[in-house]
Design a protein around this motif. Structure first.
Motif, PDB file in Angstrom:
ATOM      1  N   VAL A 281      38.501  79.228 119.760  1.00  0.00           N
ATOM      2  CA  VAL A 281      38.307  78.179 120.766  1.00  0.00           C
ATOM      3  C   VAL A 281      39.518  77.283 120.978  1.00  0.00           C
ATOM      4  O   VAL A 281      39.577  76.538 121.953  1.00  0.00           O
ATOM      5  N   ASP A 282      40.497  77.329 120.074  1.00  0.00           N
ATOM      6  CA  ASP A 282      41.631  76.416 120.162  1.00  0.00           C
ATOM      7  C   ASP A 282      42.883  77.158 120.621  1.00  0.00           C
ATOM      8  O   ASP A 282      43.419  78.004 119.902  1.00  0.00           O
ATOM      9  N   ASP A 283      43.361  76.822 121.797  1.00  0.00           N
ATOM     10  CA  ASP A 283      44.528  77.503 122.359  1.00  0.00           C
ATOM     11  C   ASP A 283      45.818  77.179 121.600  1.00  0.00           C
ATOM     12  O   ASP A 283      46.812  77.883 121.735  1.00  0.00           O
ATOM     13  N   ASP A 284      45.821  76.094 120.822  1.00  0.00           N
ATOM     14  CA  ASP A 284      47.016  75.722 120.063  1.00  0.00           C
ATOM     15  C   ASP A 284      47.015  76.319 118.657  1.00  0.00           C
ATOM     16  O   ASP A 284      47.878  76.001 117.845  1.00  0.00           O
ATOM     17  N   PHE A 285      46.050  77.153 118.370  1.00  0.00           N
ATOM     18  CA  PHE A 285      45.911  77.790 117.060  1.00  0.00           C
ATOM     19  C   PHE A 285      46.511  79.189 117.162  1.00  0.00           C
ATOM     20  O   PHE A 285      45.909  80.097 117.710  1.00  0.00           O
ATOM     21  N   PHE A 286      47.727  79.371 116.665  1.00  0.00           N
ATOM     22  CA  PHE A 286      48.338  80.699 116.700  1.00  0.00           C
ATOM     23  C   PHE A 286      49.416  80.794 115.627  1.00  0.00           C
ATOM     24  O   PHE A 286      49.886  79.787 115.098  1.00  0.00           O
ATOM     25  N   GLY A 287      49.767  82.021 115.281  1.00  0.00           N
ATOM     26  CA  GLY A 287      50.760  82.250 114.241  1.00  0.00           C
ATOM     27  C   GLY A 287      50.136  82.841 112.986  1.00  0.00           C
ATOM     28  O   GLY A 287      49.034  83.386 113.007  1.00  0.00           O
ATOM     29  N   ILE A 288      50.845  82.737 111.875  1.00  0.00           N
ATOM     30  CA  ILE A 288      50.392  83.277 110.590  1.00  0.00           C
ATOM     31  C   ILE A 288      49.817  82.138 109.745  1.00  0.00           C
ATOM     32  O   ILE A 288      50.442  81.083 109.609  1.00  0.00           O
ATOM     33  N   PHE A 289      48.638  82.351 109.174  1.00  0.00           N
ATOM     34  CA  PHE A 289      47.948  81.313 108.417  1.00  0.00           C
ATOM     35  C   PHE A 289      47.717  81.739 106.973  1.00  0.00           C
ATOM     36  O   PHE A 289      47.213  82.831 106.704  1.00  0.00           O
ATOM     37  N   THR A 290      48.088  80.860 106.075  1.00  0.00           N
ATOM     38  CA  THR A 290      48.001  81.125 104.647  1.00  0.00           C
ATOM     39  C   THR A 290      46.613  80.789 104.121  1.00  0.00           C
ATOM     40  O   THR A 290      45.745  80.310 104.860  1.00  0.00           O
ATOM     41  N   ILE A 291      46.417  81.002 102.825  1.00  0.00           N
ATOM     42  CA  ILE A 291      45.129  80.709 102.188  1.00  0.00           C
ATOM     43  C   ILE A 291      44.736  79.247 102.393  1.00  0.00           C
ATOM     44  O   ILE A 291      43.610  78.943 102.792  1.00  0.00           O
ATOM     45  N   ASP A 292      45.654  78.330 102.120  1.00  0.00           N
ATOM     46  CA  ASP A 292      45.353  76.908 102.252  1.00  0.00           C
ATOM     47  C   ASP A 292      45.069  76.531 103.702  1.00  0.00           C
ATOM     48  O   ASP A 292      44.185  75.713 103.985  1.00  0.00           O
ATOM     49  N   GLN A 293      45.798  77.100 104.643  1.00  0.00           N
ATOM     50  CA  GLN A 293      45.577  76.793 106.059  1.00  0.00           C
ATOM     51  C   GLN A 293      44.244  77.336 106.550  1.00  0.00           C
ATOM     52  O   GLN A 293      43.596  76.729 107.404  1.00  0.00           O
ATOM     53  N   ILE A 294      43.820  78.468 106.017  1.00  0.00           N
ATOM     54  CA  ILE A 294      42.496  79.007 106.348  1.00  0.00           C
ATOM     55  C   ILE A 294      41.419  78.035 105.880  1.00  0.00           C
ATOM     56  O   ILE A 294      40.458  77.747 106.604  1.00  0.00           O
ATOM     57  N   LYS A 295      41.577  77.535 104.685  1.00  0.00           N
ATOM     58  CA  LYS A 295      40.617  76.581 104.122  1.00  0.00           C
ATOM     59  C   LYS A 295      40.563  75.302 104.967  1.00  0.00           C
ATOM     60  O   LYS A 295      39.478  74.780 105.247  1.00  0.00           O
ATOM     61  N   GLU A 296      41.715  74.801 105.375  1.00  0.00           N
ATOM     62  CA  GLU A 296      41.766  73.589 106.191  1.00  0.00           C
ATOM     63  C   GLU A 296      41.101  73.800 107.534  1.00  0.00           C
ATOM     64  O   GLU A 296      40.358  72.946 108.031  1.00  0.00           O
ATOM     65  N   ALA A 297      41.363  74.938 108.153  1.00  0.00           N
ATOM     66  CA  ALA A 297      40.770  75.241 109.458  1.00  0.00           C
ATOM     67  C   ALA A 297      39.256  75.326 109.365  1.00  0.00           C
ATOM     68  O   ALA A 297      38.528  74.823 110.219  1.00  0.00           O
ATOM     69  N   ALA A 298      38.752  75.953 108.312  1.00  0.00           N
ATOM     70  CA  ALA A 298      37.314  76.080 108.114  1.00  0.00           C
ATOM     71  C   ALA A 298      36.665  74.719 107.902  1.00  0.00           C
ATOM     72  O   ALA A 298      35.570  74.444 108.417  1.00  0.00           O
ATOM     73  N   ALA A 299      37.316  73.863 107.151  1.00  0.00           N
ATOM     74  CA  ALA A 299      36.764  72.531 106.855  1.00  0.00           C
ATOM     75  C   ALA A 299      36.585  71.722 108.129  1.00  0.00           C
ATOM     76  O   ALA A 299      35.619  70.960 108.264  1.00  0.00           O
ATOM     77  N   GLN A 300      37.482  71.888 109.091  1.00  0.00           N
ATOM     78  CA  GLN A 300      37.383  71.155 110.334  1.00  0.00           C
ATOM     79  C   GLN A 300      36.212  71.625 111.194  1.00  0.00           C
ATOM     80  O   GLN A 300      35.563  70.847 111.876  1.00  0.00           O
ATOM     81  N   VAL A 301      35.912  72.900 111.130  1.00  0.00           N
ATOM     82  CA  VAL A 301      34.779  73.421 111.913  1.00  0.00           C
ATOM     83  C   VAL A 301      33.463  72.964 111.312  1.00  0.00           C
ATOM     84  O   VAL A 301      32.481  72.765 112.010  1.00  0.00           O
ATOM     85  N   LYS A 302      33.414  72.770 110.000  1.00  0.00           N
ATOM     86  CA  LYS A 302      32.190  72.366 109.329  1.00  0.00           C
ATOM     87  C   LYS A 302      31.773  70.946 109.693  1.00  0.00           C
ATOM     88  O   LYS A 302      30.622  70.572 109.588  1.00  0.00           O
ATOM     89  N   VAL A 303      32.733  70.111 110.117  1.00  0.00           N
ATOM     90  CA  VAL A 303      32.448  68.700 110.372  1.00  0.00           C
ATOM     91  C   VAL A 303      31.437  68.553 111.500  1.00  0.00           C
ATOM     92  O   VAL A 303      31.543  69.225 112.511  1.00  0.00           O
TER      93      VAL A 303
END
Length: 303
Positions: A281-303
């Motif tokens: 859903v986020d057009d500004d979300f692109f590139g390579i994402f690490t383990i920590d960045q995956i966790k951060e992204a998931a936490a934001q969707v849970k809110v």
């Protein structure tokens, strides 16, 4: 005889947006929201002949239209990771099509009936039946086997999918890849990792401003195999908590080759699925994402 006709409209949103973060390896994180899927359109019209006063109290006409702004194709949607992505997506009102060789899974669930299940192989499928109208493709294709099998499954199959998506004008492609575990180069040159990196290169080449590569480590959750359920979370969840609790002490060890085989935190399959939704859903979300960045992204969707 002169007449007049006037209309005005208003739009009221029926769903409250869910905040997400705009995580990217190319842009700074900021806040975004899941687009509202459903809207109520209110139209008020009036008609009056010459010399007749328009009645502004005339009742408005409500027209309700369900608008699904996302249509996601999940390759390997009946598998462990793919099914978690399908389940998470339909829970957010996203239209989902799954393509896998096995088709519809044998287990039941209310979310299963909300997915369009298609059986097929990416090398031979009729893409007209799958990609038409899609706004994103998520590939969970991957596996182990002989050298030829791993190059074909991890690499060639994904390359075919990326090029098909590009040809059909799908604006975003999301690939579930793998963490490199800080392995030495001679191990990263194995067929498994070579195939994965080939797929990554194709995604980032064909989708330089919208392609997403997620690199999780060991993925845990309740994995269903036939009529059995393997509780990978019994190992993965406590391991993730322990490794994150001591990561400040273990960071100096990260320079040791292959150290992440023991020190990389496992990733919940549910967190991985939520990170995928962020990417969808986020057009500004692109590139390579690490383990920590995956966790951060998931936490934001849970809110």
């Amino acid at each position: 005889m002169a007449t007049s006709f006037s209309c005005y409209g208003a739009v009221s949103m029926l769903r409250t947006p869910t905040p997400l973060s705009r995580l990217s390896t190319f842009r700074s994180p900021s806040v975004s929201t899941i687009p509202n899927r459903f809207y109520r359109f209110r139209v008020k019209c009036s008609h009056a002949e010459a010399g007749v006063v328009d009645d502004s109290r005339s009742a408005p006409i409500d027209v309700v239209a369900d608008v699904k702004s996302e249509r996601v194709v999940v390759l390997g949607g009946s598998g462990f990771v793919g099914s978690a992505i399908c389940k998470a997506a339909v829970s957010k009102g996203i239209e989902v099509i799954s393509l896998s060789r096995s088709g519809r899974p044998t287990y039941s669930g209310s979310w299963v009936d909300q997915v369009t299940w298609k059986s097929g192989d990416v090398f031979y499928v009729n893409w007209d039946e799958v990609l038409t109208g899609a706004t994103a493709v998520v590939s969970t294709i991957g596996g182990v086997g002989s050298m030829e099998q791993m190059l074909r499954i991890n690499g060639e199959a994904n390359v075919v999918a990326v090029n098909a998506a590009k040809e059909y004008g799908v604006p975003k492609f999301i690939l579930i890849s793998v963490h490199d575990y800080n392995l030495p180069s001679f191990l990263l040159s194995s067929a498994y990792f070579t195939g994965k990196r080939k797929a990554e290169s194709e995604v980032l080449s064909k989708y330089p401003n919208s392609g997403v590569v997620l690199r999780p480590a060991f993925i845990y959750g309740k994995r269903k195999v036939g009529d059995f359920e393997i509780p990978l979370d019994l190992i993965g969840e406590p391991a993730e908590r322990i490794l994150r609790a001591i990561e400040n002490f273990t960071k100096p060890l990260s320079s040791i080759p292959a150290s992440d085989l023991l020190l990389a935190p496992p990733v919940s399959v549910d967190d991985l699925a939520l990170a995928v939704l962020n990417a969808v859903v986020d057009d500004d979300f692109f590139g390579i994402f690490t383990i920590d960045q995956i966790k951060e992204a998931a936490a934001q969707v849970k809110v």
